[in-house]
Write an enzyme that holds these catalytic residues in place. Structure first.
Site, PDB file in Angstrom:
ATOM      1  N   ALA A   9       1.048  -1.328   0.294  1.00  0.00           N
ATOM      2  CA  ALA A   9       0.201   0.281  -0.313  1.00  0.00           C
ATOM      3  C   ALA A   9       0.494   1.662  -0.173  1.00  0.00           C
ATOM      4  CB  ALA A   9      -0.449   0.136   1.070  1.00  0.00           C
ATOM      5  N   TRP A  12       2.202   3.906  -5.443  1.00  0.00           N
ATOM      6  CA  TRP A  12       2.313   2.880  -7.221  1.00  0.00           C
ATOM      7  C   TRP A  12       1.054   1.475  -6.208  1.00  0.00           C
ATOM      8  CZ3 TRP A  12       1.056   3.322 -10.938  1.00  0.00           C
ATOM      9  CH2 TRP A  12       1.514   2.103 -12.100  1.00  0.00           C
ATOM     10  N   TYR A  49       1.626   8.261   1.407  1.00  0.00           N
ATOM     11  CA  TYR A  49       1.909   8.525   0.204  1.00  0.00           C
ATOM     12  C   TYR A  49       1.270   8.162  -1.139  1.00  0.00           C
ATOM     13  CZ  TYR A  49       4.231   4.332   2.765  1.00  0.00           C
ATOM     14  OH  TYR A  49       4.985   3.599   3.315  1.00  0.00           O
ATOM     15  N   ALA A 140       3.172   7.619  -9.565  1.00  0.00           N
ATOM     16  CA  ALA A 140       2.276   7.156  -9.374  1.00  0.00           C
ATOM     17  C   ALA A 140       1.356   8.286  -9.203  1.00  0.00           C
ATOM     18  CB  ALA A 140       2.217   6.622  -7.875  1.00  0.00           C
ATOM     19  N   LYS A 191      16.843   1.583 -16.254  1.00  0.00           N
ATOM     20  CA  LYS A 191      16.049   3.105 -16.461  1.00  0.00           C
ATOM     21  C   LYS A 191      15.520   3.735 -14.557  1.00  0.00           C
ATOM     22  CE  LYS A 191      12.062   2.841 -14.323  1.00  0.00           C
ATOM     23  NZ  LYS A 191      11.522   3.567 -12.978  1.00  0.00           N
ATOM     24  N   SER A 254       9.722  11.171  -9.259  1.00  0.00           N
ATOM     25  CA  SER A 254      10.686   9.682  -9.209  1.00  0.00           C
ATOM     26  C   SER A 254      11.922   9.564  -8.146  1.00  0.00           C
ATOM     27  CB  SER A 254      11.131  10.171 -10.437  1.00  0.00           C
ATOM     28  OG  SER A 254      12.335   8.999 -10.481  1.00  0.00           O
ATOM     29  N   ASN A 256      14.497   7.798  -7.443  1.00  0.00           N
ATOM     30  CA  ASN A 256      15.508   7.285  -7.910  1.00  0.00           C
ATOM     31  C   ASN A 256      16.187   8.570  -8.117  1.00  0.00           C
ATOM     32  OD1 ASN A 256      15.657   4.131  -7.493  1.00  0.00           O
ATOM     33  ND2 ASN A 256      14.026   4.886  -8.753  1.00  0.00           N
TER      34      ASN A 256
END
Length: 333
Positions: A9, A12, A49, A140, A191, A254, A256
């Site tokens: 949960a 995403w 989130y 997301a 990626k 992102s 990352n």
């Protein structure tokens, strides 16, 4: 009866549960933390989130794994990649033999170098025809806001890929199908590593030329790696390759890219991990990806530089995309 379960949960997993409900599914979302499940049930929110996002009122959430998955014909997995195996060990005794399992994750298991679909097959012994993966340019929060995008559902079985794509297609989320599971998964994994490199450059203060060079040369690294493991070349130019690469490298949403930016600003790896609210899969994938690359003789200089930054062996300001190419190599990419 629950038709579909989503395990995990975070941003995403919650977003994908919303997609599945909006596509007409009866969905139960499994959350590790009771307060997250309670908030989703009682307020149709997941403020940890997806702050500010209203979730469908019919979406239910639970911390009881058996309640979530036992009657589901399809289980979507959205847990951190390095915890997938232990989660599957708990899930496997609870599901029927004909259940479909779908990976929403973009990682490689440390120690084994296995892709997520391979971990699923290894732990559950489900036939590969019952396993699918989803990948693409899927930030997301944007999707939770119903901003239109697309993704790929991939399986070695055409019926499974088509069923998963149909199950998750809405007015704002379009699913395409391919059968290149290797390329689809590695595109999603690799990626992330390039996005960390772009984030490092951004954190240092480098401009668009540097970042564009990293993305372009990074795509060449991704393509060479994926081809060495049998991926179809066209996959890397599609949604699961170039599309995902652009979204992840360019957006502050992102994880990352954010992790890389913190590294570029001088934070040590431990500090970056502490500051991140969710897992940045690229940080954990660097070492297993380089080990896999070495096993096939694939050179990945940008990813190698990211590893050196992570280990404190390279000043972030010294990360240079031109080091990804010998000076006499033709530059057609």
């Amino acid at each position: 009866m629950t038709d579909i379960a989503v395990v995990g949960a975070g941003s995403w997993g919650t977003t994908f549960a919303k997609i599945l409900v909006d596509a007409g599914g009866d969905v139960t979302l499994w959350a590790r933390r009771s307060e997250v499940a309670r908030e989703i049930r009682e307020t149709s929110r997941n403020s940890d989130y997806l702050r500010g996002i209203n979730l469908p009122s019919s979406l239910t959430a639970t911390t009881d794994l058996e309640e979530a998955v036992a009657s589901a014909h399809t289980v979507y997995l959205a847990v951190p990649s390095q915890t997938l195996r232990e989660n599957l060990e708990a899930i496997t005794p609870l599901i029927a033999p004909d259940t479909r399992l779908v990976s929403l994750m973009k990682g490689v298991e440390s120690g084994t170098g296995l892709r997520m679909s391979q971990v699923i097959h290894d732990v559950t012994a489900l036939p590969l025809e019952r396993i699918a993966v989803i990948s693409g340019p899927n930030l997301a929060l944007e999707i939770a806001k119903e901003q239109p995008t697309a993704a790929v559902a991939s399986s070695v079985d055409a019926d499974t890929a088509a069923a998963v794509a149909k199950q998750a297609t809405t007015a704002y989320f379009r699913m395409f199908v391919n059968y290149d599971v290797v390329g689809t998964e590695f595109g999603g994994v690799l990626k992330n590593l390039i996005a960390v490199a772009v984030g490092i450059a951004d954190g240092v203060g480098y401009g668009e030329n540097t970042k564009a060079s990293i993305i372009t040369r990074g795509l060449a690294e991704i393509s060479a790696f994926a081809a060495a493991f049998g991926a179809e070349p066209h996959t890397m130019s599609g949604l699961a390759g170039l599309g995902d690469l652009i979204a992840t490298c360019e957006s502050p949403l992102s994880r990352n890219n954010t992790a890389g930016r913190l590294l570029g600003q001088g934070y040590a790896l431990d500090d970056v991990v502490r500051r991140m609210n969710q897992t940045a899969e690229g940080l954990q994938a660097v070492t297993p990806v380089l080990e896999l690359a070495s096993s096939r003789g694939v050179s990945m200089p940008i990813v190698m530089q990211v590893q050196q930054v992570l280990h404190g062996e390279l000043d972030p300001a010294e990360l240079a995309p031109h080091l990804a190419t010998d000076s006499d190599e033709p530059q057609g990419e």
